[in-house]
Write an enzyme that holds these catalytic residues in place. Structure first.
Site, PDB file in Angstrom:
ATOM      1  N   LEU A 145      51.418  21.807  98.959  1.00 32.37           N
ATOM      2  CA  LEU A 145      51.816  22.864  99.889  1.00 32.37           C
ATOM      3  C   LEU A 145      53.136  23.490  99.429  1.00 32.37           C
ATOM      4  O   LEU A 145      54.201  23.152  99.951  1.00 32.37           O
ATOM      5  CB  LEU A 145      51.957  22.254 101.287  1.00 32.37           C
ATOM      6  CG  LEU A 145      51.713  23.167 102.486  1.00 32.37           C
ATOM      7  CD1 LEU A 145      51.676  22.359 103.760  1.00 32.37           C
ATOM      8  CD2 LEU A 145      52.693  24.289 102.576  1.00 32.37           C
ATOM      9  N   ALA A 146      53.061  24.356  98.425  1.00 31.65           N
ATOM     10  CA  ALA A 146      54.288  24.907  97.846  1.00 31.65           C
ATOM     11  C   ALA A 146      53.938  26.203  97.137  1.00 31.65           C
ATOM     12  O   ALA A 146      53.403  26.191  96.032  1.00 31.65           O
ATOM     13  CB  ALA A 146      54.883  23.898  96.870  1.00 31.65           C
ATOM     14  N   GLU A 147      54.238  27.312  97.768  1.00 26.37           N
ATOM     15  CA  GLU A 147      53.810  28.606  97.220  1.00 26.37           C
ATOM     16  C   GLU A 147      54.518  28.939  95.915  1.00 26.37           C
ATOM     17  O   GLU A 147      53.914  29.501  95.008  1.00 26.37           O
ATOM     18  CB  GLU A 147      54.030  29.720  98.243  1.00 26.37           C
ATOM     19  CG  GLU A 147      53.033  29.713  99.412  1.00 26.37           C
ATOM     20  CD  GLU A 147      53.372  28.701 100.487  1.00 26.37           C
ATOM     21  OE1 GLU A 147      54.436  28.037 100.376  1.00 26.37           O
ATOM     22  OE2 GLU A 147      52.597  28.570 101.441  1.00 26.37           O
TER      23      GLU A 147
ATOM     24  N   GLN B   2      47.969  31.703 101.827  1.00 25.18           N
ATOM     25  CA  GLN B   2      47.197  31.534 103.064  1.00 25.18           C
ATOM     26  C   GLN B   2      47.343  32.698 104.044  1.00 25.18           C
ATOM     27  O   GLN B   2      46.367  33.155 104.622  1.00 25.18           O
ATOM     28  CB  GLN B   2      47.612  30.226 103.727  1.00 25.18           C
ATOM     29  CG  GLN B   2      46.551  29.638 104.598  1.00 25.18           C
ATOM     30  CD  GLN B   2      46.702  28.141 104.712  1.00 25.18           C
ATOM     31  OE1 GLN B   2      47.681  27.646 105.249  1.00 25.18           O
ATOM     32  NE2 GLN B   2      45.737  27.408 104.197  1.00 25.18           N
ATOM     33  N   PHE B   3      48.567  33.165 104.205  1.00 25.97           N
ATOM     34  CA  PHE B   3      48.834  34.308 105.086  1.00 25.97           C
ATOM     35  C   PHE B   3      49.987  35.110 104.490  1.00 25.97           C
ATOM     36  O   PHE B   3      50.849  34.564 103.795  1.00 25.97           O
ATOM     37  CB  PHE B   3      49.236  33.851 106.496  1.00 25.97           C
ATOM     38  CG  PHE B   3      48.086  33.470 107.378  1.00 25.97           C
ATOM     39  CD1 PHE B   3      47.420  34.425 108.136  1.00 25.97           C
ATOM     40  CD2 PHE B   3      47.667  32.154 107.454  1.00 25.97           C
ATOM     41  CE1 PHE B   3      46.357  34.073 108.953  1.00 25.97           C
ATOM     42  CE2 PHE B   3      46.599  31.797 108.276  1.00 25.97           C
ATOM     43  CZ  PHE B   3      45.951  32.760 109.026  1.00 25.97           C
ATOM     44  N   ASP B   4      50.002  36.409 104.824  1.00 30.76           N
ATOM     45  CA  ASP B   4      51.032  37.319 104.340  1.00 30.76           C
ATOM     46  C   ASP B   4      52.450  36.767 104.406  1.00 30.76           C
ATOM     47  O   ASP B   4      53.205  36.825 103.447  1.00 30.76           O
ATOM     48  CB  ASP B   4      50.962  38.641 105.126  1.00 30.76           C
ATOM     49  CG  ASP B   4      50.550  38.418 106.574  1.00 30.76           C
ATOM     50  OD1 ASP B   4      51.317  37.787 107.319  1.00 30.76           O
ATOM     51  OD2 ASP B   4      49.447  38.868 106.962  1.00 30.76           O
ATOM     52  N   GLY B   5      52.810  36.202 105.564  1.00 27.03           N
ATOM     53  CA  GLY B   5      54.191  35.762 105.762  1.00 27.03           C
ATOM     54  C   GLY B   5      54.572  34.551 104.930  1.00 27.03           C
ATOM     55  O   GLY B   5      55.739  34.170 104.900  1.00 27.03           O
ATOM     56  N   PHE B   6      53.599  33.943 104.253  1.00 24.10           N
ATOM     57  CA  PHE B   6      53.913  32.746 103.477  1.00 24.10           C
ATOM     58  C   PHE B   6      54.000  33.019 101.984  1.00 24.10           C
ATOM     59  O   PHE B   6      54.058  32.100 101.175  1.00 24.10           O
ATOM     60  CB  PHE B   6      52.885  31.643 103.747  1.00 24.10           C
ATOM     61  CG  PHE B   6      52.736  31.346 105.199  1.00 24.10           C
ATOM     62  CD1 PHE B   6      53.849  31.348 106.031  1.00 24.10           C
ATOM     63  CD2 PHE B   6      51.498  31.082 105.761  1.00 24.10           C
ATOM     64  CE1 PHE B   6      53.719  31.119 107.393  1.00 24.10           C
ATOM     65  CE2 PHE B   6      51.366  30.841 107.114  1.00 24.10           C
ATOM     66  CZ  PHE B   6      52.476  30.852 107.935  1.00 24.10           C
TER      67      PHE B   6
ATOM     68  N   HIS C 114      51.880  35.713 110.517  1.00 25.77           N
ATOM     69  CA  HIS C 114      50.453  35.754 110.190  1.00 25.77           C
ATOM     70  C   HIS C 114      49.892  37.174 110.277  1.00 25.77           C
ATOM     71  O   HIS C 114      48.678  37.344 110.272  1.00 25.77           O
ATOM     72  CB  HIS C 114      49.643  34.871 111.149  1.00 25.77           C
ATOM     73  CG  HIS C 114      49.853  33.403 110.963  1.00 25.77           C
ATOM     74  ND1 HIS C 114      51.025  32.777 111.283  1.00 25.77           N
ATOM     75  CD2 HIS C 114      49.041  32.424 110.481  1.00 25.77           C
ATOM     76  CE1 HIS C 114      50.918  31.487 111.025  1.00 25.77           C
ATOM     77  NE2 HIS C 114      49.732  31.249 110.533  1.00 25.77           N
TER      78      HIS C 114
ATOM     79  N   PRO D  94      58.061  32.276  99.893  1.00 24.75           N
ATOM     80  CA  PRO D  94      58.543  31.191  99.031  1.00 24.75           C
ATOM     81  C   PRO D  94      58.158  31.435  97.561  1.00 24.75           C
ATOM     82  O   PRO D  94      58.831  30.952  96.655  1.00 24.75           O
ATOM     83  CB  PRO D  94      57.841  29.950  99.591  1.00 24.75           C
ATOM     84  CG  PRO D  94      57.602  30.282 101.028  1.00 24.75           C
ATOM     85  CD  PRO D  94      57.305  31.768 101.045  1.00 24.75           C
TER      86      PRO D  94
HETATM   87  C1  TPP Z   1      55.234  28.339 103.727  1.00 26.63           C
HETATM   88  C2  TPP Z   1      53.969  28.111 104.491  1.00 26.63           C
HETATM   89  N1  TPP Z   1      52.801  28.053 103.827  1.00 26.63           N
HETATM   90  C3  TPP Z   1      51.638  27.884 104.494  1.00 26.63           C
HETATM   91  C4  TPP Z   1      51.632  27.743 105.842  1.00 26.63           C
HETATM   92  C5  TPP Z   1      50.311  27.582 106.589  1.00 26.63           C
HETATM   93  N2  TPP Z   1      50.231  26.263 107.187  1.00 26.63           N
HETATM   94  C6  TPP Z   1      50.543  26.064 108.476  1.00 26.63           C
HETATM   95  S1  TPP Z   1      50.511  24.473 108.881  1.00 26.63           S
HETATM   96  C7  TPP Z   1      50.028  23.978 107.354  1.00 26.63           C
HETATM   97  C8  TPP Z   1      49.877  22.514 107.047  1.00 26.63           C
HETATM   98  C9  TPP Z   1      51.139  21.752 107.340  1.00 26.63           C
HETATM   99  O1  TPP Z   1      51.006  20.395 107.065  1.00 26.63           O
HETATM  100  P1  TPP Z   1      52.194  19.380 107.287  1.00 26.63           P
HETATM  101  O2  TPP Z   1      53.457  19.906 106.686  1.00 26.63           O
HETATM  102  O3  TPP Z   1      51.734  18.058 106.816  1.00 26.63           O
HETATM  103  O4  TPP Z   1      52.426  19.369 108.847  1.00 26.63           O
HETATM  104  P2  TPP Z   1      51.382  19.061 110.028  1.00 26.63           P
HETATM  105  O5  TPP Z   1      50.882  20.387 110.516  1.00 26.63           O
HETATM  106  O6  TPP Z   1      50.307  18.187 109.497  1.00 26.63           O
HETATM  107  O7  TPP Z   1      52.167  18.399 111.097  1.00 26.63           O
HETATM  108  C10 TPP Z   1      49.883  25.096 106.543  1.00 26.63           C
HETATM  109  C11 TPP Z   1      49.465  25.066 105.132  1.00 26.63           C
HETATM  110  C12 TPP Z   1      52.879  27.809 106.502  1.00 26.63           C
HETATM  111  N3  TPP Z   1      52.966  27.682 107.826  1.00 26.63           N
HETATM  112  N4  TPP Z   1      54.017  27.982 105.809  1.00 26.63           N
END
Ligand code: TPP
Lengths: 326, 392
Positions: free
Chosen positions: A60-62, A84-88, A131, A91
């Site tokens: 999870l690291a853009e 995943q979404f515009d606002g992300f 989003h 990073p």
């Molecule tokens: C920078 C960023 N990228 C993608 C997302 C979309 N997104 C929302 S929640 C999520 C998963 C988060 O997992 P974790 O950090 O383990 O927390 P959890 O929701 O399981 O508590 C993702 C990919 C986001 N919110 N922010």
């Protein structure tokens, strides 16, 4: 003949499937693109059919996703990255702007950067913060990037493959609120040029120029205007960088009026660039100043206010009336 | 609740629970994150038995134990109510904390009033113990605001949706505390997925370099939407801390007592000027990621069942009952209190006003801005034109 009626999302999915089949160097990367098939299911079933090496669930690291895609491209791969979404995307913005965009120029053209970054963008789906944004101008402003956005299923299918075949980095904006709209896709027809605008509806009184999610809104506005006796032409820009000013110019020389419509904030937006260039090119043809309809200079609002913020039928028609009143 | 000075002293001496397990775990480096279970700080077993830990003992009165139980039950009830409100269309989205109550209540109850919390978007239990009005948490999920509360009123920051960003804010805030010579501390929450973000890693660097009084509390609920923890890390997350130069410890995230003891000790360490700690609460997301998610596409049903057996609320209940710390009347009253909470949350949500249209422009700048003023005026005139039309 292979004409199918597909939702825009499914057309993208078919397009990715085709790209994976055709070129073994194509790799799909992003969050949740594997088993889940992406949060919008654009990559649905692809990992099952092409394996985890081709359809890669990433950490999870853009910044990491885009940065490693750059490295893969240097090694001869053609990464197609899903944000995943515009606002992300932010990073990863550093990697996109300072690295991806400039790699070719820095190498004096010896390095290719065939990286596609797919970004579902825009509002109208009742989502939470980050989003629903339309950051296309922030990318169009950067030399070295190409920025495109389909408005219908056929373009979704073809433009994505063309983007993947391009040796330049392409930011591929997907109008997320149109994902579920169906349209005809001819999977054998020769696609138009990737960066060419298209006249989506002919008209004689005024030109609406739009792209992505706003094309449908403008077509609807043109239909309403027609009932009121006004003949409105709609140009679907398709590509924001490069931008096909010739097609807009030709339309404006015919209609003499232009309204540019996009969801992104108007201030310093793509509409400003279009207005300036078309004013230069068509100064003696114009009967009215080029008007813009778009978002306000305010953070994208919470979902219950987004209908006020987004350009809808009324705001587009209001601008049409204002232009015609000159 | 006061701090056990013995626990604090021991922590100083030994630095952290992590140290003890490092050699064992590194011997098995090849094992993936979940392969060999590293030692977990646990004070209450899933069967509700109280066990001792040399570094993190804790001695709570029956009343305090009942308080923790009450917090967990009410938090779960609030969460369930929000989930059902989403199903009824009253909320656009909900991120449930089901299964993570002990991690949140335990860590949250370790805080002092003058400490500051930086949550992600699932920390409803922490908000609860901070005294944040639960309705405040629902505004953004209902789509009427983006947070909308004053973080300083409960020292509980706004929810952050961009993953990991807030860990840097937490570190900066903690640096400010240190500059001020104050002895409060900061508690920053994030998930296992967010641990991969650059921002989180940068916050580790900054907090270590500046010895910032911040505790990083990672709720490792095993999943980041569809991605299992193996897609984020090859070593147990708490072990990352040592590479940045501060202690990390893994605690049973379904054990409220252990979460309390470990967080309390880490906060004390921060207050003493000894810098950051990473606490990894090993827990599980029992429900979907959010109400938009469909875990059947990627997760085994059996997995949830395994974790239901470790339910944080049940184990404390068993303990309370076995020790005679709570009687039937307590549980009955709590049940009634839960019902009342559910009802009040439901009513509050339905009564939540949609902001006026003009609110789009509010609070964009502190000093005013000519363009905003112009657009606001145009927008007002445009809205007024409809009102005039309707009157005709
Ligand atoms: C920078 C960023 N990228 C993608 C997302 C979309 N997104 C929302 S929640 C999520 C998963 C988060 O997992 P974790 O950090 O383990 O927390 P959890 O929701 O399981 O508590 C993702 C990919 C986001 N919110 N922010």
């Amino acid at each position: 003949m292979a004409v199918q009626n597909l939702p825009l999302a499914k057309a993208l999915n078919e397009s990715l499937r085709k790209a994976l089949e055709t070129d073994p160097k194509v790799v799909i990367m992003g969050l949740d693109v594997g088993k889940l098939g992406g949060v919008f299911r654009i990559t649905d079933g692809l990992q099952k059919d092409f394996g985890e090496d081709r359809v890669v669930d990433t950490p999870l690291a853009e910044s990491g996703i885009v940065g490693t895609a750059i490295g893969l491209a240097l090694r001869g791969y053609r990464p197609v990255v899903e944000i995943q979404f515009d606002g992300f995307v932010f990073p990863a913005y550093d990697q996109i702007v300072t690295q991806l965009a400039k790699m070719r120029a820095r190498s004096l053209g010896t390095v290719k950067m065939p990286v596609v970054i797919r970004i579902p963008y825009g509002g109208g789906i009742g989502a939470v913060e980050h989003h629903s944004e339309s950051p296309e101008s922030l990318f169009a402003h950067v030399a070295g990037l190409k920025v495109v956005t389909p408005a219908n299923s056929s373009d979704a299918y073809w433009m994505l493959q063309q983007a993947i075949q391009s040796d330049d980095p392409v930011i591929f904006f997907e109008p997320k609120r149109r994902y579920w709209d169906k349209g005809e896709v001819d999977t054998e027809a020769f696609p138009g040029e990737l960066h060419k605008a298209r006249v989506a509806r002919e008209g004689t009184d005024l030109t609406l120029a739009a792209y992505g999610p706003m094309v449908k809104t403008c077509l609807e506005a043109a239909a309403v205007a027609a009932e009121e006796g006004k003949s409105v032409e709609v140009v679907d820009l398709r590509s924001i960088s490069p931008l096909d000013f010739d097609t807009i110019q030709a339309s404006v020389e015919k209609t003499r009026r232009l309204v540019v419509v996009h969801e992104a904030p108007v201030f310093f937006g793509s509409g400003a660039e279009i207005a300036a260039r078309i004013t230069e090119r068509c100064f003696y043809h114009l009967e009215a100043p080029v008007l813009r309809v778009g978002g306000y200079h305010a953070p994208y609002p919470p979902a219950r206010l987004e209908e006020e913020y987004l350009p809808g039928l009324d705001r587009v028609l209001d601008a049409v009336d204002r232009s015609l009143a000159y | 609740m006061t701090v056990e000075s013995t626990a604090a002293r021991k922590t100083t001496r030994r630095s952290s629970g992590a140290k003890r397990t490092t050699s064992a775990a590194s011997a098995k480096k090849a094992s993936a994150a979940q392969g060999t279970e590293p030692e977990l700080v646990q004070l209450l077993t899933p069967e509700g038995e109280r066990v001792q830990h040399p570094d993190y003992d804790i001695d709570l009165s029956a009343e305090e134990l009942r308080g923790l139980y009450r917090d967990m039950v009410l938090t779960r009830r609030f969460d369930a109510e929000a989930t059902s409100l989403q199903r009824q269309g009253e909320l656009g989205l909900w991120a449930s904390l089901l299964g993570q109550e002990a991690a949140q209540i335990g860590s949250g109850r370790a805080l002092r009033d003058d400490d500051y919390v930086f949550p992600t978007y699932r920390e409803h239990g922490v908000a609860w113990v901070r005294g944040v009005d639960p309705t405040n948490l629902l505004g953004m999920f209902r789509g009427v605001n983006h947070g909308g509360w004053d973080p300083s009123s409960n020292n509980f920051h706004l929810y952050t949706i961009v993953l990991g960003s807030q860990t840097l804010h937490a570190t900066g805030y903690a640096m400010g505390i240190a500059k001020d010579g104050a002895d409060s501390a900061v508690l920053a929450y994030f998930g296992d997925g967010a641990s991969s973000q650059g921002d989180v890693n940068e916050s580790f660097v900054f907090s270590a370099v500046y010895n910032a009084p911040v505790v990083f509390f990672c709720q490792n609920n095993q999943w980041a939407i569809s991605e299992p923890i193996e897609k984020q890390t090859r070593v147990p997350l708490y072990q990352r801390a040592s590479g940045f130069g501060f202690p990390g410890v893994r605690v049973d995230g379904n054990d409220v007592l252990a979460c309390l003891a470990v967080t309390r000790s880490a906060l004390e360490r921060a207050r003493r000027g000894e810098g950051p700690t990473l606490v990894e609460a090993f827990t599980y997301r029992m429900g979907a990621h959010t109400t938009s998610d469909d875990p059947t596409r990627y997760r085994r049903d059996a997995e949830r069942a395994e974790w239901e057996a470790k339910d944080p609320i049940l184990r404390l209940k068993t303990y309370l009952e076995n020790e005679g710390h709570a009687d039937a009347a307590f549980f009955e009253e709590l049940e009634a209190e839960s019902e009342a909470l559910g009802k009040s949350v439901r009513e509050a949500v339905r009564a939540m006003p949609v902001p006026e249209h003009m609110a789009i422009f509010d609070h964009t700048y502190a000093d005013g801005h000519a363009l905003v003023d112009e657009e606001r005026a145009q927008f007002a005139a445009y809205q007024a034109s409809f009102a005039a039309g309707e009157g005709e």
